[in-house]
Design a protein around this motif. Structure first.
Motif, PDB file in Angstrom:
ATOM      1  N   ALA A 176      -6.553   6.609  -4.749  1.00  0.00           N
ATOM      2  CA  ALA A 176      -6.047   5.292  -5.002  1.00  0.00           C
ATOM      3  C   ALA A 176      -4.466   4.704  -4.845  1.00  0.00           C
ATOM      4  N   ALA A 177      -3.483   5.371  -5.444  1.00  0.00           N
ATOM      5  CA  ALA A 177      -2.991   4.872  -5.176  1.00  0.00           C
ATOM      6  C   ALA A 177      -2.037   4.197  -3.645  1.00  0.00           C
ATOM      7  N   THR A 178      -2.308   5.597  -3.114  1.00  0.00           N
ATOM      8  CA  THR A 178      -2.858   5.362  -1.428  1.00  0.00           C
ATOM      9  C   THR A 178      -3.542   4.284  -0.705  1.00  0.00           C
ATOM     10  N   GLN A 179      -4.275   4.003  -1.162  1.00  0.00           N
ATOM     11  CA  GLN A 179      -5.436   2.624  -0.614  1.00  0.00           C
ATOM     12  C   GLN A 179      -4.157   1.560  -1.420  1.00  0.00           C
ATOM     13  N   LYS A 180      -3.923   1.636  -2.386  1.00  0.00           N
ATOM     14  CA  LYS A 180      -2.642   0.463  -2.596  1.00  0.00           C
ATOM     15  C   LYS A 180      -2.191   0.119  -2.743  1.00  0.00           C
TER      16      LYS A 180
ATOM     17  N   ARG B 149       5.861   3.315 -15.584  1.00  0.00           N
ATOM     18  CA  ARG B 149       6.535   2.788 -14.074  1.00  0.00           C
ATOM     19  C   ARG B 149       5.912   2.238 -12.741  1.00  0.00           C
ATOM     20  N   ARG B 150       5.175   3.289 -12.469  1.00  0.00           N
ATOM     21  CA  ARG B 150       5.382   3.474 -10.407  1.00  0.00           C
ATOM     22  C   ARG B 150       3.490   3.297 -11.291  1.00  0.00           C
ATOM     23  N   MET B 151       3.291   3.268 -11.575  1.00  0.00           N
ATOM     24  CA  MET B 151       1.781   2.912 -11.380  1.00  0.00           C
ATOM     25  C   MET B 151       1.669   0.939 -12.060  1.00  0.00           C
ATOM     26  N   LYS B 152       2.258   1.388 -12.393  1.00  0.00           N
ATOM     27  CA  LYS B 152       2.213  -0.598 -13.161  1.00  0.00           C
ATOM     28  C   LYS B 152       1.764  -1.265 -12.151  1.00  0.00           C
ATOM     29  N   PRO B 153       2.464  -1.370 -10.985  1.00  0.00           N
ATOM     30  CA  PRO B 153       3.264  -2.258 -10.501  1.00  0.00           C
ATOM     31  C   PRO B 153       1.534  -1.912  -9.441  1.00  0.00           C
ATOM     32  N   LEU B 154       1.612  -0.939  -8.992  1.00  0.00           N
ATOM     33  CA  LEU B 154       0.348  -0.905  -8.040  1.00  0.00           C
ATOM     34  C   LEU B 154      -0.911  -1.349  -8.643  1.00  0.00           C
ATOM     35  N   GLY B 155      -0.621  -1.771  -9.297  1.00  0.00           N
ATOM     36  CA  GLY B 155      -2.498  -2.516 -10.098  1.00  0.00           C
ATOM     37  C   GLY B 155      -3.184  -1.594 -11.173  1.00  0.00           C
ATOM     38  N   PHE B 156      -2.618  -0.179 -11.673  1.00  0.00           N
ATOM     39  CA  PHE B 156      -3.809   0.299 -12.730  1.00  0.00           C
ATOM     40  C   PHE B 156      -3.374   0.088 -13.606  1.00  0.00           C
ATOM     41  N   THR B 157      -4.887  -0.138 -14.122  1.00  0.00           N
ATOM     42  CA  THR B 157      -5.182  -0.409 -15.900  1.00  0.00           C
ATOM     43  C   THR B 157      -4.327   0.898 -16.578  1.00  0.00           C
ATOM     44  N   LEU B 158      -4.212   0.699 -18.325  1.00  0.00           N
ATOM     45  CA  LEU B 158      -3.599   0.698 -19.142  1.00  0.00           C
ATOM     46  C   LEU B 158      -4.147   2.287 -19.341  1.00  0.00           C
TER      47      LEU B 158
ATOM     48  N   GLU C 240      -1.933   1.012   0.213  1.00  0.00           N
ATOM     49  CA  GLU C 240      -2.029   0.441   2.067  1.00  0.00           C
ATOM     50  C   GLU C 240      -1.993  -1.185   2.576  1.00  0.00           C
ATOM     51  N   ASP C 241      -2.659  -1.181   0.818  1.00  0.00           N
ATOM     52  CA  ASP C 241      -2.691  -2.819   0.467  1.00  0.00           C
ATOM     53  C   ASP C 241      -1.598  -3.649   0.720  1.00  0.00           C
ATOM     54  N   LEU C 242      -1.141  -3.301  -0.470  1.00  0.00           N
ATOM     55  CA  LEU C 242       0.580  -4.244  -0.249  1.00  0.00           C
ATOM     56  C   LEU C 242       1.592  -3.934   0.785  1.00  0.00           C
ATOM     57  N   ARG C 243       1.451  -3.199   1.852  1.00  0.00           N
ATOM     58  CA  ARG C 243       2.112  -3.274   3.033  1.00  0.00           C
ATOM     59  C   ARG C 243       1.051  -4.214   3.780  1.00  0.00           C
ATOM     60  N   VAL C 244       0.065  -4.374   4.074  1.00  0.00           N
ATOM     61  CA  VAL C 244      -0.751  -5.902   4.691  1.00  0.00           C
ATOM     62  C   VAL C 244      -0.035  -6.909   4.044  1.00  0.00           C
ATOM     63  N   GLN C 245      -0.506  -6.819   1.868  1.00  0.00           N
ATOM     64  CA  GLN C 245       0.142  -8.420   1.941  1.00  0.00           C
ATOM     65  C   GLN C 245       2.222  -9.252   3.182  1.00  0.00           C
ATOM     66  N   LEU C 246       2.319  -7.719   2.290  1.00  0.00           N
ATOM     67  CA  LEU C 246       4.277  -6.954   3.499  1.00  0.00           C
ATOM     68  C   LEU C 246       3.944  -8.510   4.328  1.00  0.00           C
ATOM     69  N   ALA C 247       3.355  -7.878   4.398  1.00  0.00           N
ATOM     70  CA  ALA C 247       3.421  -8.034   6.436  1.00  0.00           C
ATOM     71  C   ALA C 247       2.772  -9.184   6.703  1.00  0.00           C
TER      72      ALA C 247
END
Length: 136
Positions: free
Chosen positions: A101-105, A56-65, A107-114
């Motif tokens: 990868a999670a840390t980078q994702k 569940r925690r990986m899914k919103p970060l865009g990790f594949t199955l 950070e990318d989400l933080r940019v999108q949120l801003a």
């Protein structure tokens, strides 16, 4: 029923995942119920719930199955007893790559949120200007 096991409805409530999603994860081999009741109902243990929470925690970060499966296989193997040191280091490297990868994702989400917050602020400002320009 053994009180250490939960039926799928309780697991769904605890993980905030739908029954359909949990069944899908079972079909794809990401999680396997620890047991079945005499009536054939899926029974889950705390370890199964923990596994679903990782997914569940990986899914919103865009990790594949496949990536989820790879990480879970690595962590499962790390939990195994009598793991050769060379294999352990290789598995830890795999887990480290997912952490990076999670840390980078994130950070990318933080940019999108801003950017989204800036956009919402622009709209609020615009609405404030239009309200003040409307005659009473």
């Amino acid at each position: 029923m053994d009180d250490k096991h939960m039926q799928i409805g309780e697991v769904a409530a605890r993980t905030e995942l739908s029954l359909r999603t949990i069944r899908h994860y079972e079909e794809t081999g990401l999680v396997v119920p620890s047991a079945r009741s005499q009536g054939g109902f899926r029974l889950y243990a705390e370890t199964d719930v923990a596994r679903l929470m990782v997914i569940r925690r990986m899914k919103p970060l865009g990790f594949t199955l496949d990536e989820m499966r790879d990480l879970l296989q690595a962590t499962d193997r790390l939990d195994a007893a009598d793991l050769p040191e060379g294999e352990r280091e290789g598995l830890l490297d795999r887990v480290r790559k997912y952490q990076q990868a999670a840390t980078q994702k994130i950070e990318d989400l933080r940019v999108q949120l801003a950017r989204a917050e800036d956009f919402a602020a622009t709209l609020r400002t615009r609405l404030g200007q239009d309200t003040s320009a409307t005659p009473s």
